[in-house]
Write an enzyme that holds these catalytic residues in place. Structure first.
Site, PDB file in Angstrom:
ATOM      1  N   THR A 199       0.728  -1.618  -0.002  1.00 16.95           N
ATOM      2  CA  THR A 199      -0.364  -0.181   0.152  1.00 16.95           C
ATOM      3  C   THR A 199       1.169   1.310  -0.144  1.00 16.95           C
ATOM      4  O   THR A 199       0.313   2.954  -0.480  1.00 16.95           O
ATOM      5  CB  THR A 199      -1.194  -0.052   1.010  1.00 16.95           C
ATOM      6  OG1 THR A 199      -0.551   0.017   2.350  1.00 16.95           O
ATOM      7  CG2 THR A 199      -1.800  -1.200   0.996  1.00 16.95           C
ATOM      8  N   MET A 266      -2.582   5.944  -0.654  1.00 19.55           N
ATOM      9  CA  MET A 266      -4.235   5.834  -0.376  1.00 19.55           C
ATOM     10  C   MET A 266      -3.862   3.614  -0.043  1.00 19.55           C
ATOM     11  O   MET A 266      -4.521   3.021  -0.973  1.00 19.55           O
ATOM     12  CB  MET A 266      -4.333   5.413  -1.228  1.00 19.55           C
ATOM     13  CG  MET A 266      -4.860   7.418  -1.781  1.00 19.55           C
ATOM     14  SD  MET A 266      -5.816   8.021  -0.424  1.00 19.55           S
ATOM     15  CE  MET A 266      -5.480   9.840  -1.187  1.00 19.55           C
ATOM     16  N   HIS A 267      -3.857   3.440   1.485  1.00 24.29           N
ATOM     17  CA  HIS A 267      -3.743   1.914   1.686  1.00 24.29           C
ATOM     18  C   HIS A 267      -5.534   1.677   1.312  1.00 24.29           C
ATOM     19  O   HIS A 267      -5.102   0.800   1.015  1.00 24.29           O
ATOM     20  CB  HIS A 267      -3.420   2.137   3.181  1.00 24.29           C
ATOM     21  CG  HIS A 267      -1.934   2.863   3.398  1.00 24.29           C
ATOM     22  ND1 HIS A 267      -0.818   2.427   3.080  1.00 24.29           N
ATOM     23  CD2 HIS A 267      -2.486   4.066   4.749  1.00 24.29           C
ATOM     24  CE1 HIS A 267      -0.100   3.739   3.669  1.00 24.29           C
ATOM     25  NE2 HIS A 267      -1.153   4.387   4.749  1.00 24.29           N
ATOM     26  N   ASP A 268      -6.223   1.754   2.003  1.00 20.98           N
ATOM     27  CA  ASP A 268      -7.305   1.711   1.880  1.00 20.98           C
ATOM     28  C   ASP A 268      -8.079   1.385   1.039  1.00 20.98           C
ATOM     29  O   ASP A 268      -8.974   0.775   0.530  1.00 20.98           O
ATOM     30  CB  ASP A 268      -8.544   2.607   2.802  1.00 20.98           C
ATOM     31  CG  ASP A 268      -7.065   2.279   4.523  1.00 20.98           C
ATOM     32  OD1 ASP A 268      -7.143   1.828   4.597  1.00 20.98           O
ATOM     33  OD2 ASP A 268      -8.333   3.244   5.333  1.00 20.98           O
TER      34      ASP A 268
END
Length: 349
Positions: A199, A266-268
């Site tokens: 991520t 922008m992990h999620d």
């Protein structure tokens, strides 16, 4: 084909973009959303989530309050990363509705029971509410199709301690319970873990936001710069673009002040894209556990790749992806959502 989802969030900035991405995706069939304390306290998580849903015209999605505190330790929040209210500089309109009367843990159980073997659980915050749901319904891992977890770090520095990632470190006991509970599932049903190794390659830059705004038809051009003073706010004509830009500006400034560049990890949204099968990935099976006792390594996710523990794999870990393909998809989808829903919001307002 549609993908039924139960989404568990701690709505900060990247969770916000993940929600917009899911709302922009026709195959995403969001059966409910759980608001779990993490980036901000649980009431603020719920407010942020409801506000984004209202702004996007998705006021029919049930939102339930999840856990307000971790299982055994006090809650830590991260307003320095996500802003005082969890959405950076954005000032979202107050939500027009309240949360569901049932708990987040019960929503996990009810949705899974109503659609056994069909629902993918997507968790982009701490695993506390899911752990509580499994305690109440031990069959939950078998009732879900699988879970996708944004969390952990494998052979990669942590972003909260030298070894721990934020979502896991907020409630390590919950993460350990969940990984143990989901052991024994066959390939294709095991949890998928999207850790920092991958991520942190998902680097959103000002150009991505500019292109998203162009696709939405917003004006004037959306141009973020590290040279902007901290008082600058978006003047976008499209309300979704405007609020999203103000949120992301805060996130980019945070990364810049921590010597990571003017960008935002922008992990999620990446985990959301994986859950929908929208991004190419490489995965490896492993047996995953969480360090709970180490004075220097508490909250560390440990992967046994080769069978040292003599236990079967209980997770598939994403090890590589294509960030360019991911952002092309995200810009197109969220830009289209902003064009249609943002215009409707302007008319309604």
């Amino acid at each position: 084909m549609s993908t039924p989802l139960l989404v568990d969030v701690d709505t900060g900035i990247d969770d916000s973009l993940a929600l917009l991405y899911l709302l922009a995706s026709p195959e995403a069939e969001v059966r409910g959303i759980v608001a779990t304390a993490g980036n901000v306290p649980v009431a603020q998580v719920a407010t942020n989530t409801l506000a984004w849903l209202d702004l996007c015209g998705a006021d029919d999605v049930e939102v339930a309050l999840g856990a307000a505190t971790p299982l055994t330790i006090p809650l830590r929040t991260t307003e320095d990363t996500h802003g005082p209210y969890g959405v950076g500089h954005a000032v979202l309109p107050p939500p027009r509705r309240t949360t569901s009367p049932q708990s987040g843990a019960q929503l996990w159980i009810d949705v899974a029971r109503a659609h056994p073997g069909e629902v993918t659980g997507l968790v982009t915050g701490p695993l506390t509410t899911l752990a509580l749901a499994v305690r109440a319904e031990p069959e939950l891992p078998k009732l879900l199709q699988r879970i996708v977890v944004m969390g952990g770090a494998f052979g990669h520095p942590g972003n909260t301690t030298p070894t721990a990632e934020w979502n896991i470190s907020v409630d390590p006991e919950a993460a350990a319970e969940v990984f143990a509970a989901f052991s024994g599932l066959p390939a294709g049903r095991r949890p998928v873990i999207c850790g920092l190794d991958v991520t942190e390659t998902i680097e959103m830059r000002p150009e991505h936001l500019r292109l998203l705004a162009v696709r939405s038809g917003s004006a004037p051009p959306e141009l973020l710069s590290p040279d902007d003073p901290p008082t600058v706010r978006s003047r976008a004509s499209n309300p979704i673009v405007r609020h999203l830009s103000d949120a992301i500006r805060f996130y980019m400034d945070f990364h810049r002040t921590h010597d990571q560049g003017y960008l935002a990890h922008m992990h999620d949204p990446f985990a959301a894209a994986f859950a929908l099968g929208r991004v190419p990935v490489t995965m490896r099976p492993a047996t995953v556990d969480v360090e709970l006792a180490g004075s220097l390594t508490r909250g560390m996710t440990v992967a046994d790749w080769v069978g040292h523990w003599g236990r079967e794999p209980n997770a598939d870990i994403v090890t590589a992806t294509d960030p360019v393909a991911f952002f092309e998809d995200l810009v197109e989808r969220v830009g289209n959502l902003a064009r249609t829903r943002g215009s409707a919001a302007i008319v309604a307002g």
